[in-house]
Motif scaffolding. Sequence first.
Motif, PDB file in Angstrom:
ATOM      1  N   ALA A 297       0.831  -1.203   0.000  1.00  0.00           N
ATOM      2  CA  ALA A 297       0.000   0.000   0.000  1.00  0.00           C
ATOM      3  C   ALA A 297       0.865   1.253   0.000  1.00  0.00           C
ATOM      4  O   ALA A 297       1.727   1.416   0.860  1.00  0.00           O
ATOM      5  N   PRO A 298       0.655   2.151  -0.977  1.00  0.00           N
ATOM      6  CA  PRO A 298       1.395   3.411  -0.945  1.00  0.00           C
ATOM      7  C   PRO A 298       0.883   4.283   0.198  1.00  0.00           C
ATOM      8  O   PRO A 298      -0.304   4.271   0.497  1.00  0.00           O
ATOM      9  N   ARG A 299       1.778   4.994   0.848  1.00  0.00           N
ATOM     10  CA  ARG A 299       1.359   5.884   1.937  1.00  0.00           C
ATOM     11  C   ARG A 299       1.885   7.279   1.645  1.00  0.00           C
ATOM     12  O   ARG A 299       3.049   7.432   1.263  1.00  0.00           O
ATOM     13  N   GLU A 300       1.038   8.261   1.868  1.00  0.00           N
ATOM     14  CA  GLU A 300       1.444   9.642   1.584  1.00  0.00           C
ATOM     15  C   GLU A 300       2.720  10.001   2.338  1.00  0.00           C
ATOM     16  O   GLU A 300       3.549  10.770   1.853  1.00  0.00           O
ATOM     17  N   ALA A 301       2.881   9.412   3.519  1.00  0.00           N
ATOM     18  CA  ALA A 301       4.071   9.708   4.331  1.00  0.00           C
ATOM     19  C   ALA A 301       5.359   9.321   3.594  1.00  0.00           C
ATOM     20  O   ALA A 301       6.392   9.982   3.744  1.00  0.00           O
ATOM     21  N   ASP A 302       5.297   8.265   2.754  1.00  0.00           N
ATOM     22  CA  ASP A 302       6.479   7.849   1.995  1.00  0.00           C
ATOM     23  C   ASP A 302       6.895   8.946   1.014  1.00  0.00           C
ATOM     24  O   ASP A 302       8.080   9.253   0.864  1.00  0.00           O
TER      25      ASP A 302
END
Lengths: 382, 207
Positions: A297-302
């Motif tokens: 899952a992509p996370r905005e924090a990344d």
Amino acid sequence: MTERIVAAFVPLVDCAVLVAAREHGFAAEAGLDLVLVKEPSWASLRDHLSLGHVDCAHALAPLPVALTLGVGHVHVDCVAPFVLGRGGNAVTVSKRLFEEMQGATSFTDPLETGRALAAVARRRVPPLTFGMVFPFSNHNYDLRYWLAAAGLHPDRDVRLVAIPPPLMVDSLRAGLVDGFCVGSPWNSLAVAQGLGSIVVTQSQLFPRAAEKVLALRRAFADREHFVRLLQALDAAAAWADEPANHSVLASYLARPAYLDVPEEIIAAVLGGRLRFGVGAEMHDPDYLYFHRHAANAPREADGLWAYAQMVRWGQLAPSERAEKAAANVFGSALYRASVPWASLEITAPAPPFDHVAFPPADVPAYLRQFEMQTPFAVAHSA
Amino acid sequence: MTQRPLRILIVDENAVRAAILEEGLRVAGNGADGEAPEVHHIREMANLLARIGAVDPDVILIDLENPSRDTLEQMFQVSRLARRPIAMFVDKSDSASVQAAIDAGVSAYVVDGLRKERVKSILDVTISRFHAFDRLQCELQQAKSALEDRKIVEQAKAILMRQRGCSEDDAYVLLRRTAMNQNRKIAELARSLVAAAALLRTGVEHD
């Protein structure tokens, strides 16, 4: 009818999910002919992606952020709808450098290891040279962060050079670099060839960091076949994460068309087994992983973390607009729509090695606490 | 300030391609004032920044597939001494010409402030020379395979003449007719005939 999707990749163990999707039938089951094209450098991969010569790419997590922000290259809006791997990088130093550091550290705590390195670096004329893979890479940012935490300014006290991963080991052999930060299996290969020692891993510095992503141009992200590709990658990632499948996976990756590296070295990496520091085998099951802990899952924090590093080292002038755009690259809409069954729940990872938490909601405050920085204006003055 | 001629640097391990490009640039790379550019060539990838620094080029031309590009781009980013060349993509003024360059396998880095028409004329020459080199390679390959085809047809004819006791002309007619009937190329048929004959011969020897 089978649809063709062309994906570019750079030879690294973390292209495993794409390779498994193609070689183990997950793409074919989804009605896709997934064609994988090997790239000689990240610059070449970026050019082929941004000009649409390939449909998607196995990309360094900061790369689609840099493209979207138009840093160092033309502006191309990108998305990273699927994380292909978390972790997997490490810092290797030459035999000579390792010996000089040896008395000062036990190589168990990255902060202490960094300080031992700093003590050697301050004595060295000309300064120590470290290889990393690309200006917009976790390798560059991890190395800079770690050096800075030890009191070394990465733009003044050492030299950093970008070298494509498959050439890293030879650069160490030729004495062109004193050490490097690179992805798997290239650290393990350097150790196996007796050229250097691994002294710190990405999983120690920033546990569970998004390392490689599937990158697409935003203009084409709504094509139906990407939904099927993400489903195939989800199945492939689950398969690749299973230790029972590692020997088959290693045999695929070892082929000349992919890594062209001995199978047993790849298998050891997949199992999280590294010969570390003084030669003891380290076992970290989360050194590099593909599926568990909601890895895909992509996370905005990344995206925001990459943005923060770009600002810290003067690649980019800070702005709210850029910050928002960086977060959007790692939006999870396409992922959630494609694999609605995936769980997004995770247990909190261990903190970074310096216990400085990253607050996605307040990047400016995060950046203010670092004394050592290279302001954009300084980096861009001739 | 004295005006110096434009300096173009070719970074290419392939000496033939570099020579073809160099010649083209000398002939056609002239500026509006008719002044010829200075063309340099680096073949060794080791110690690239120092070598580039010594030339101090205005334009760098490099094969798109060259793995040293990552090293170059990062050096351009951090180097504060030399004038900082940027990838030609950053200037989006002529995307058709950029696309044509990528298709031809060329990447270019250009220092700031260079007139766009000048860059475009250099790029156009580079693209056409890269294509010319590809054509040359292709023709060489074709000539080589034509020669091989002729050799294999000769061998096949000899086999037929020996086996069937026929003339060279008859052997050729037989080959051509069979190839036509099977919708194959003569060389292809000849190759399988020679291979089969070799197999049979081995078989006989082992008996």
